[in-house]
Design an enzyme around this catalytic site. Structure first.
Site, PDB file in Angstrom:
ATOM      1  N   ASP A   1       0.824  -1.216   0.000  1.00  0.00           N
ATOM      2  CA  ASP A   1       0.000   0.000   0.000  1.00  0.00           C
ATOM      3  C   ASP A   1       0.859   1.268   0.000  1.00  0.00           C
ATOM      4  O   ASP A   1       0.423   2.325   0.417  1.00  0.00           O
ATOM      5  CB  ASP A   1      -0.942   0.009   1.218  1.00  0.00           C
ATOM      6  CG  ASP A   1      -0.189  -0.046   2.535  1.00  0.00           C
ATOM      7  OD1 ASP A   1       1.025  -0.338   2.540  1.00  0.00           O
ATOM      8  OD2 ASP A   1      -0.822   0.207   3.576  1.00  0.00           O
TER       9      ASP A   1
ATOM     10  N   LYS B   1       4.294   1.942  16.110  1.00  0.00           N
ATOM     11  CA  LYS B   1       3.221   2.877  16.482  1.00  0.00           C
ATOM     12  C   LYS B   1       3.312   3.384  17.931  1.00  0.00           C
ATOM     13  O   LYS B   1       2.421   3.142  18.754  1.00  0.00           O
ATOM     14  CB  LYS B   1       1.861   2.236  16.205  1.00  0.00           C
ATOM     15  CG  LYS B   1       1.737   1.819  14.741  1.00  0.00           C
ATOM     16  CD  LYS B   1       0.339   1.612  14.270  1.00  0.00           C
ATOM     17  CE  LYS B   1       0.284   1.366  12.779  1.00  0.00           C
ATOM     18  NZ  LYS B   1       0.748   0.066  12.319  1.00  0.00           N
TER      19      LYS B   1
HETATM   20  N1  GDD Z   1      -0.494 -11.552   3.429  1.00  0.00           N
HETATM   21  C1  GDD Z   1      -0.798 -10.717   4.410  1.00  0.00           C
HETATM   22  N2  GDD Z   1      -1.418 -11.218   5.525  1.00  0.00           N
HETATM   23  N3  GDD Z   1      -0.495  -9.399   4.301  1.00  0.00           N
HETATM   24  C2  GDD Z   1      -0.840  -8.573   5.323  1.00  0.00           C
HETATM   25  C3  GDD Z   1      -1.500  -9.034   6.492  1.00  0.00           C
HETATM   26  C4  GDD Z   1      -1.790 -10.441   6.591  1.00  0.00           C
HETATM   27  O1  GDD Z   1      -2.354 -10.952   7.565  1.00  0.00           O
HETATM   28  N4  GDD Z   1      -1.702  -7.968   7.326  1.00  0.00           N
HETATM   29  C5  GDD Z   1      -1.192  -6.889   6.700  1.00  0.00           C
HETATM   30  N5  GDD Z   1      -0.680  -7.237   5.486  1.00  0.00           N
HETATM   31  C6  GDD Z   1      -0.070  -6.329   4.505  1.00  0.00           C
HETATM   32  C7  GDD Z   1      -0.973  -5.150   4.160  1.00  0.00           C
HETATM   33  O2  GDD Z   1      -1.800  -5.459   3.039  1.00  0.00           O
HETATM   34  C8  GDD Z   1       0.013  -4.043   3.858  1.00  0.00           C
HETATM   35  O3  GDD Z   1       0.408  -4.011   2.501  1.00  0.00           O
HETATM   36  C9  GDD Z   1       1.228  -4.390   4.721  1.00  0.00           C
HETATM   37  O4  GDD Z   1       1.064  -5.766   5.106  1.00  0.00           O
HETATM   38  C10 GDD Z   1       1.312  -3.510   5.996  1.00  0.00           C
HETATM   39  O5  GDD Z   1       0.100  -3.596   6.703  1.00  0.00           O
HETATM   40  P1  GDD Z   1      -0.735  -2.284   7.110  1.00  0.00           P
HETATM   41  O6  GDD Z   1      -1.968  -2.743   7.801  1.00  0.00           O
HETATM   42  O7  GDD Z   1      -0.893  -1.389   5.940  1.00  0.00           O
HETATM   43  O8  GDD Z   1       0.213  -1.657   8.199  1.00  0.00           O
HETATM   44  P2  GDD Z   1       0.410  -0.125   8.624  1.00  0.00           P
HETATM   45  O9  GDD Z   1       0.277   0.782   7.452  1.00  0.00           O
HETATM   46  O10 GDD Z   1      -0.482   0.135   9.777  1.00  0.00           O
HETATM   47  O11 GDD Z   1       1.914  -0.122   9.149  1.00  0.00           O
HETATM   48  C11 GDD Z   1       2.952  -0.661   8.358  1.00  0.00           C
HETATM   49  O12 GDD Z   1       3.364   0.248   7.342  1.00  0.00           O
HETATM   50  C12 GDD Z   1       3.953   1.494   7.826  1.00  0.00           C
HETATM   51  C13 GDD Z   1       4.350   2.305   6.599  1.00  0.00           C
HETATM   52  O13 GDD Z   1       3.220   2.692   5.915  1.00  0.00           O
HETATM   53  C14 GDD Z   1       4.137  -0.998   9.286  1.00  0.00           C
HETATM   54  O14 GDD Z   1       5.073  -1.733   8.527  1.00  0.00           O
HETATM   55  C15 GDD Z   1       4.769   0.289   9.852  1.00  0.00           C
HETATM   56  O15 GDD Z   1       5.915  -0.045  10.623  1.00  0.00           O
HETATM   57  C16 GDD Z   1       5.179   1.205   8.705  1.00  0.00           C
HETATM   58  O16 GDD Z   1       5.717   2.423   9.215  1.00  0.00           O
HETATM   59 MG    MG Z   2      -0.261   0.623   5.497  1.00  0.00          MG
END
Ligand code: GDD
Ligand code: MG
Length: 362
Positions: free
Chosen positions: A109, A160
């Protein structure tokens, strides 16, 4: 180089648009985010990609068929009913790909203009087990935050933290280089978070490094971020595509208009309007700061400002759709209505009265 793209999350913050498509397929200026990511990887000499997703996301990707850009694509599917988190899906790719060298991992994303080769060079130079691309932001509290020593070794990684707890403004950009030894740290077939379980362990063992990336970086996780990402990319690519715009369209630039769009008389498109393919717009309409997904229909005398209109949604005549509204796929808004700011309408829902209170209508 090989890359893993994590794209099996549930995108709750982008509901109700994400009820019918995964985040990684959200259009960014009329092209799925995943395709932008593929293009970025190919220009960095990546040849093979594993999409670590759930079965539903795989279904959507196969249906939409974003251009593969010459990449060899494989899938690693989370087990049914067990989302594997952000580390479990990486472990799940081990049986699919033979890793002999460090590989790239990306959150699906993120829109970023990144030099993966430079990141790989930094990784090789430090001998790290994992290298995290870091980006500097104002408010780090909704991200993973890294504290570095003078050699770019990450001393401390906190996912976070509150604004007060955050040791720095350097956040995890969701882009990593990992050594195949990482597989020894992740349990098989179980939910595991790379940010909360693996990175803190690697930091303690002095095996985690950071590399600051400059330039464009955006997470499209929230509606306002998604709109903003589209605006920024529109600005960036508009100069190149200017000449493609038909002379008969009254457009306040920049705008992006996809194939087979029909626009009525006295209608003004833009600034910052993105219209997907097969969109039909009536007479005397105004659309600005907004994204209209493919197949949507907008009736005469309607105003759409700062909103997102889902695929095949139908907006009637004389309607006002205000800032922050999200009208999901196939929803129907009848004639002569006013929708207040930040109203969300769920897929296929019909609205037949004016709504002046912020709400989610399902
Ligand atoms: N296959 C799979 N299975 N993918 C997953 C799952 C799961 O259960 N859960 C999350 N993902 C994928 C999401 O689709 C996304 O692309 C990525 O892992 C990160 O998950 P998010 O839910 O978008 O996390 P975030 O945005 O709250 O936080 C993450 O991204 C930040 C940067 O935008 C973390 O990595 C943070 O540390 C980081 O700063
Ligand atoms: Mg994200």
């Amino acid at each position: 180089m090989k890359a893993v793209i994590l794209a099996g999350g549930f995108a709750t913050r982008l509901r109700p648009l994400s009820c019918s498509r995964p985040k990684t397929l959200f259009p960014i200026v009329n092209k799925p985010l995943l395709q932008w990511i593929f293009e970025g990887l190919t220009t960095n000499n990546v040849t093979e990609v594993v999409l670590a997703v759930n079965a539903l996301t795989q279904f959507h990707i196969k249906q939409q068929k974003p251009a593969k850009c010459g990449l060899k694509i494989k899938y690693a599917i989370d087990p049914p009913k067990t989302p594997l988190g952000t580390a479990g899906p990486i472990k799940n790719t081990e049986k699919i790909v033979k890793y002999e060298e460090p590989f790239i991992v990306l959150n699906g994303d993120i829109f970023a203009d990144i030099d993966y080769k430079q990141l790989m060079d930094a990784h090789v130079k430090t001998g790290a087990l994992a290298t995290i691309a870091l980006h500097k932001v104002e408010d780090p509290s909704r991200y993973g935050v890294a504290e570095l020593d003078k050699n770019n070794r990450i001393k401390n990684f906190i996912e976070k933290p509150t604004k007060e707890q955050a040791p720095t403004n350097f956040i995890n950009a969701g882009i990593y280089i990992l050594d195949p030894k990482i597989f020894d740290y992740i349990p098989k077939g179980k939910q595991c978070s790379i940010e909360r379980e693996i990175f803190p362990t690697l930091a303690k063992e002095h095996k985690l490094f950071g590399h600051l990336i400059e330039g464009l970086w955006m997470d499209i996780g929230k509606p306002e971020e998604y709109l903003q990402a589209n605006k920024i990319i529109l600005d960036k690519i508009y100069e190149k595509n200017k000449s493609k715009l038909s002379k008969n369209i009254e457009a306040k630039k920049p705008v992006a208009i996809d194939k087979r769009v029909i626009i009525g008389k006295k209608t003004v498109i833009g600034p910052y309007a993105i219209l997907g393919k097969n969109v039909v717009i009536g007479d005397n309409v105004q659309i600005y700061d907004s994204i209209v997904f493919s197949g949507a229909k907008i009736g005469d005398n309607t105003i759409i400002k700062g909103a997102i209109i889902g695929e095949d949604a139908v907006i009637g005549k004389n309607v006002q759709v205000n800032i922050g509204c999200i009208i999901a796929d196939q929803a129907k808004i009848k004639d002569n209505l006013n929708l207040t700011k930040e109203l969300s309408v769920c897929p296929a829902k019909e609205i037949s009265e004016t709504i002046l209170k912020r709400n989610i209508i399902c």
